[in-house]
Design an enzyme around this catalytic site. Sequence first.
Site, PDB file in Angstrom:
ATOM      1  CG  HIS A 275      -2.079   0.910   1.150  1.00 22.68           C
ATOM      2  ND1 HIS A 275      -2.201   2.014   1.966  1.00 22.68           N
ATOM      3  CD2 HIS A 275      -3.162   0.907   0.350  1.00 22.68           C
ATOM      4  CE1 HIS A 275      -3.323   2.653   1.674  1.00 22.68           C
ATOM      5  NE2 HIS A 275      -3.929   2.007   0.699  1.00 22.68           N
ATOM      6  CG  HIS A 504      -7.076   8.420  -1.134  1.00 25.99           C
ATOM      7  ND1 HIS A 504      -5.739   8.154  -1.339  1.00 25.99           N
ATOM      8  CD2 HIS A 504      -7.698   7.226  -1.165  1.00 25.99           C
ATOM      9  CE1 HIS A 504      -5.572   6.852  -1.511  1.00 25.99           C
ATOM     10  NE2 HIS A 504      -6.738   6.256  -1.409  1.00 25.99           N
TER      11      HIS A 504
END
Length: 631
Positions: A275, A504
């Site tokens: 990630h 985000h």
Amino acid sequence: MADLLVGHLVPLSNHVQEDASIPKIPLSRGRNSIGRNSAPSLTDKRLSRNHLSLTAAAADASSADLVVEGSNPVVVTSGNDRKKLYHKESMTIRDGDIIELIPGQYIFQYRKLCGDSYEKCSNGDEKAEESSRKRSHQLECGENGSNSKRFKGEVEGKSDDGGGRVEAIRHFRVPNEKLPHTFRLLNVQGLPPWANTSCVSIKDVIQGDILFAVLSNYMVDLDWLIPACPTVAKIPHVLVVHGEGDGTLDYMKRKKPANWILHKPPLPISFGTHHSKAMLLVYPRGVRIIVHTANLIFVDWNNKSQGLWMQDFPWKDQSNPSKGCGFEHDLIDYLSALKWPEFSVNLPTLGTFNINPGFFKKFDYSSAAVRLIASVPGYHTGNNMKKWGHMKLRTVLQECTFDKEFRKSPLAYQFSSLGSLDEKWMAELAHSMSSGFSDDKTPLGPGEPRIIWPTVEDVRCSIEGYAAGNAVPSPAKNVDKDFLKKYWARWKASHTGRCRAMPHIKTFTRYSGQKLAWFLLTSANLSKAAWGALQKNNSQLMIRSYEDKSEESDNAGSRRNKLVTLNWQGNRNTDSSSEVITLPVPYELPPQPYTTQDVPWSWDRRYTKKDVYGQVWPRQVQLYAAALQDS
């Protein structure tokens, strides 16, 4: 695109009936750019990214000036006249006129907002008219009037509670030599210019005579990345470290340039991901290290609140190489965990190098303004426990001293995905985040966390409508746990113009008013997989995923930095022993707790109240420029 809703482009079928299956395109006061990827339905490569512009020409938006910006013609039908317009040709369109973005295809009707409703309502349906009236009123005034101050405040750049500075980000100017001490927000399309002051695009970051690049990310859309940043296609050697699944990976292998190497790091524990979001760009004069929060896809770099930190470092003097520093050790340890296959490259004027983690020891990181705090998957014991995840953050903070005003001061957790949590782990994480000492060597003591998380209404009324919720992917079973209710706080970003740009970005901080003890910009969401969880009587730290984080604290050698938000209004010249560093924290501090009417977003629920595009949830959201299954 400016900031006050004045109308829509309403999609029509080939029979010139409203097509409710396709989202409407909202039009704001001022210039609106319409083109490929400006709406979920517009992905055809025959459409330019800036295909046409529409500028509301009258106060009531009853007409608009249309200019063809792209290379392909546009057809406008006004009354009985049908006219084809070519590049840079223009005309004034009126309410009810029909636009074909490509002749015979992508047909839309221009409809203004009149008062609280559309001037024209499809089929004269009174129920639909009433629904439309309510929706437009809610967008301008907030549900039941309760959000009117919030939406007006965003347009004007004002804080709801009077605690923020008008258009505060407008005044965010940082000299180049000070940029490594702060971070920057990414540009968001459609915001007023003041809201993108000192913000960056991908072209601002990947630029210059790059010899070699490592692009580390979770999602990578080559069909968007290369056109959006042509420089990346000119880099002689590129290593992409990614987290993509098999279907997308097969597509990437077919589409990637021949000089690109793809690598997916090993995931030894189930349900883990790669990630991390970082870039390492090697130049003839040094290396640029970038830590950021955006996937390499269009919506992440254009429609969302995101953050990015970067710093340039020179090559070491090979005749007198300096010793490594904390930043270097952290970086090399993390790169070693990725286990990419070693390869050789020739860098013009510099020679041939084997590209492995040790290569990055050739740069001098002694000027590093931050610490790197990473997560790598595994069961970490002994000294390795302190190298990763929240235990690494705990270790770094325990080396720091802070002003006494941060004793028992609160914590803010802000992120875009919520894992399956429990109160025991929340206490474990808060213990790490509360670490550090005050000047008299006493522990700072525990801080009370707040979780900054968008509500259903925030998502519904956002720039992307419900589609924004696709990037806030937490199920109801994680969100609805009773013990979390005391933590929830609102996403409020009036001072940066980002109330409707859904977050985000991931940030964690300890604050007192508008001052910050430390600030962490990270790819890590709030989950055990990302931060790690202690096991076996606290003798083992289990982490599932790869993450990266840059941490800035008010400790900087002999001269202590004073970290402040954009809304801080103190005197910069009162203390010569410290330097004031402004961080563009996008949300307002202190966070405001949820009211009884606020409902935290979860993405697996059904929402029937229509969003700004006239859509309900769930629906299909296309995140990649090309439909992979059709390629």
